[in-house]
Every structure is written in C-alpha cells, then in structure tokens.
Design a protein around this motif. Structure first.
Motif, short mmCIF file in Angstrom:
data_model
loop_
_atom_site.label_atom_id
_atom_site.label_comp_id
_atom_site.label_asym_id
_atom_site.label_seq_id
_atom_site.Cartn_x
_atom_site.Cartn_y
_atom_site.Cartn_z
N VAL A 123 0.86 -1.19 0.00
CA VAL A 123 0.00 0.00 0.00
C VAL A 123 0.89 1.24 0.00
O VAL A 123 1.97 1.23 0.60
N GLY A 124 0.46 2.24 -0.70
CA GLY A 124 1.17 3.52 -0.72
C GLY A 124 0.24 4.62 -0.28
O GLY A 124 -0.97 4.44 -0.21
N SER A 125 0.80 5.76 0.03
CA SER A 125 -0.04 6.91 0.38
C SER A 125 0.70 8.19 0.02
O SER A 125 1.93 8.26 0.07
N VAL A 126 -0.08 9.18 -0.36
CA VAL A 126 0.46 10.50 -0.64
C VAL A 126 -0.57 11.51 -0.15
O VAL A 126 -1.77 11.30 -0.32
N SER A 127 -0.10 12.56 0.50
CA SER A 127 -1.03 13.60 0.95
C SER A 127 -0.40 14.98 0.75
O SER A 127 0.82 15.13 0.87
N TRP A 128 -1.25 15.92 0.42
CA TRP A 128 -0.85 17.31 0.25
C TRP A 128 -1.71 18.15 1.17
O TRP A 128 -2.93 17.99 1.21
N GLN A 129 -1.07 19.05 1.92
CA GLN A 129 -1.78 19.95 2.80
C GLN A 129 -1.23 21.35 2.60
O GLN A 129 -0.03 21.53 2.45
N THR A 130 -2.11 22.33 2.60
CA THR A 130 -1.68 23.71 2.46
C THR A 130 -2.66 24.62 3.19
O THR A 130 -3.83 24.28 3.35
N SER A 131 -2.16 25.75 3.62
CA SER A 131 -2.99 26.80 4.22
C SER A 131 -2.25 28.12 4.06
O SER A 131 -1.20 28.17 3.41
N ASP A 132 -2.77 29.15 4.67
CA ASP A 132 -2.08 30.43 4.63
C ASP A 132 -0.74 30.38 5.37
O ASP A 132 0.12 31.22 5.14
N PHE A 133 -0.56 29.39 6.26
CA PHE A 133 0.61 29.36 7.13
C PHE A 133 1.60 28.23 6.86
O PHE A 133 2.74 28.29 7.30
N TYR A 134 1.18 27.17 6.19
CA TYR A 134 2.09 26.04 5.97
C TYR A 134 1.77 25.32 4.67
O TYR A 134 0.71 25.49 4.07
N LYS A 135 2.72 24.47 4.28
CA LYS A 135 2.57 23.61 3.11
C LYS A 135 3.27 22.30 3.45
O LYS A 135 4.39 22.31 3.97
N SER A 136 2.63 21.17 3.16
CA SER A 136 3.20 19.88 3.54
C SER A 136 2.89 18.83 2.48
O SER A 136 1.80 18.80 1.92
N THR A 137 3.86 17.96 2.23
CA THR A 137 3.69 16.80 1.37
C THR A 137 4.20 15.59 2.13
O THR A 137 5.26 15.64 2.74
#
Length: 175
Positions: free
Chosen positions: A69-83
């Motif tokens: 199994v694999g997973s990928v997630s992207w998160q962003t807001s005015d204050f942060y960015k995450s992969t």
C-alpha cells in the motif's frame, strides 16, 4: 505546528478508506486485489487537504491477503505547506466473513514548510499499524468495513503524528 497538521491528516486518512478487490478464487482463480482510498478536507485559513492511498494485494489463502500500500497527501494553508509520501506492506486476515484483523507497515517521507517563519523540515517516520474491525455484507461479494488501527511505534513527543489511533470506514468488493 504538529498540532495543526497531524490531527487533520489522521482524521481524514482514517475516516474514509475504500478498497476494491477484483477477482478471487471463486472468479477464475484470480487472487489479485486492487483498490485504495481518498480523502479531501477544507478548513480555516484557506486550509486544503488531499490524500490518496492506492493498494495492490494477493490472496494467499481464501482468508489471508498480503500486498503493498502507498499513500500520498498534500496539505496547504495560509501558514504552511506539507507533502507526505508513505509506502509499505500490509496483511489482512478475514474470518467468519464478518470480522478482519490486519497489519500495515508504512515508511513515511515528510516535507513541511512553515510559510510564516520560512522554516522547513524533511523527516522520515516508520509506523506499524495493527488493528481490525467488523465487516457487514452489503450485497453479493461487497462488504462495508468499520475498524480501528493503532500505530504501535507511535511516541507522543517524537512522532510527527498527534495520535497513534486511526479509525477507518471502507468498502471491499470481491472477498
């Protein structure tokens, strides 16, 4: 910083998990299973979250399945960015066609940037999820799964995740 990102990741990645199993022994002796999950979230401060987790498995017996199994997630807001990327093996054991237990070992690669302080982090973390749950037949060879997984390697002060507990709801076709 962890307190904002990780609860959203845990809730979304655990809240919806779908998998589609195509072909079992009763269908042309094909034991391969394919599937995955997807998550989507929105929040305050222009927060956006997208997650996908493809999987491929093989039925070792009528009740035991193993795969990757694999997973990928992207998160962003005015204050942060995450992969975040994750990959690893899994195994599920199904019994009485109403219950299952499973294990999933994931190696995560995290890239985080704080936009306000211009702070960057590149980390890795290993997670070993153990758990199980209940399966309800919803028609033919389709089931709805309700379960809970726990990361037994999770440590409060050293983990990127805010909790080791991951609830999941999913659908399985072809068991």
């Amino acid at each position: 910083m962890k307190k904002l990102i990780i609860p959203l990741f845990v809730i979304m990645s655990g809240s919806v998990f779908s998998q589609v199993a195509i072909g079992t022994e009763s269908q042309n002796n094909n034991r391969w299973t394919f599937g995955g999950g997807i998550g989507l979230g929105f929040g305050s401060n222009s927060a956006f979250y997208l997650q996908a987790s493809p999987r491929v498995g093989y039925g070792l017996t009528d009740d035991l399945e193993a795969g990757v199994v694999g997973s990928v997630s992207w998160q962003t807001s005015d204050f942060y960015k995450s992969t975040m990327f994750g990959v690893g093996p899994f195994a599920n054991y199904y019994f009485a066609r109403s219950f299952y237990v499973g294990a999933n070992l994931q190696q995560y690669f995290i890239n985080y940037k704080d936009k306000y302080y211009d702070y960057k982090v590149n980390e890795q973390e290993t997670a070993l999820y153990l758990g199980g749950g209940y399966m309800q037949r919803i028609g033919g060879n389709s089931f709805m799964q309700l379960g809970v997984m726990y990361n037994v390697l999770w440590r409060e002060n050293s983990s990127i995740f805010s909790s080791g507990l991951v609830p999941n709801i999913g659908f399985v076709v072809g068991l």
